[in-house]
Design a protein around this motif. Structure first.
Motif, short mmCIF file in Angstrom:
data_model
loop_
_atom_site.label_atom_id
_atom_site.label_comp_id
_atom_site.label_asym_id
_atom_site.label_seq_id
_atom_site.Cartn_x
_atom_site.Cartn_y
_atom_site.Cartn_z
N ARG A 58 -1.85 5.93 2.65
CA ARG A 58 -3.03 5.16 3.05
C ARG A 58 -2.83 4.55 4.44
NH1 ARG A 58 -7.35 1.87 0.92
NH2 ARG A 58 -7.63 0.06 2.26
N TYR B 64 -2.92 7.33 7.06
CA TYR B 64 -4.28 7.86 7.17
C TYR B 64 -5.16 6.93 8.00
CZ TYR B 64 -8.96 9.33 5.76
OH TYR B 64 -10.26 9.72 5.76
N ASN B 65 -5.13 5.63 7.72
CA ASN B 65 -5.95 4.68 8.48
C ASN B 65 -5.53 4.61 9.95
OD1 ASN B 65 -7.62 3.98 6.38
ND2 ASN B 65 -6.46 2.17 5.82
N PHE C 169 0.85 -1.19 0.00
CA PHE C 169 0.00 0.00 0.00
C PHE C 169 0.88 1.24 0.00
CE2 PHE C 169 -3.16 -2.83 2.12
CZ PHE C 169 -4.24 -2.57 1.30
N ILE D 56 -3.89 2.92 -4.81
CA ILE D 56 -3.50 2.66 -3.42
C ILE D 56 -2.23 1.83 -3.33
CG2 ILE D 56 -5.83 2.92 -2.51
CD1 ILE D 56 -6.05 -0.13 -2.40
#
Length: 141
Positions: A9, A12-13, A5, A110
């Motif tokens: 990403r 952010y998660n 990834f 992504i």
């Protein structure tokens, strides 16, 4: 080999999970009248944290022994044998790998750029007719 990834990403998660956990815990610890929404936020934070850790460990795709596996949490993992692919379709930021019985969509936006070039290299080496692959006239290093 793992197709990773993007760092954006993953971060952010992780940040989103910490935010939900903080809101949920703050509501449960410091407020007298606890509402069900605070437990919902706490639960959502735990789910996001679990998903973040899963994505960090297993990444997006794994390619081992000629099998491409799309890693998804809760056992929804999809597998496809690279030798069984009969067509590759490209539409904007998405690759669709098609076999006679299965179909997997890979979202390229992504994927880390280095991993994406590695994925393109692997897919370009597949023995497919020129009209069934977008990688026929490209040389990928």
């Amino acid at each position: 080999m793992k197709i990773k990834f993007t760092k954006k990403r993953l971060i952010y998660n992780l940040v989103l999970s910490i935010l939900y956990l903080t809101i949920g815990l703050e509501g449960i610890i410091y407020q007298e009248n606890i509402r069900w929404t605070k437990y919902g936020m706490l639960s959502l934070g735990i789910l996001y944290l679990t998903n973040s850790l899963y994505e960090l460990k297993y990444q997006y795709l794994s390619i081992e022994n000629g099998i491409l596996r799309k890693n998804m949490i809760l056992g929804f993992t999809k597998k496809i044998n690279l030798n069984d692919i009969i067509q590759i379709k490209v539409f904007t930021d998405e690759y669709t790998l098609i076999t006679k019985t299965n179909k997997i969509k890979i979202h390229t936006e992504i994927i880390d750029p280095k991993s994406l070039s590695e994925l393109k290299r692997i897919l370009s080496k597949l023995d497919l007719p020129p009209d069934k692959t977008p990688f026929q006239n490209t040389t990928i290093e």
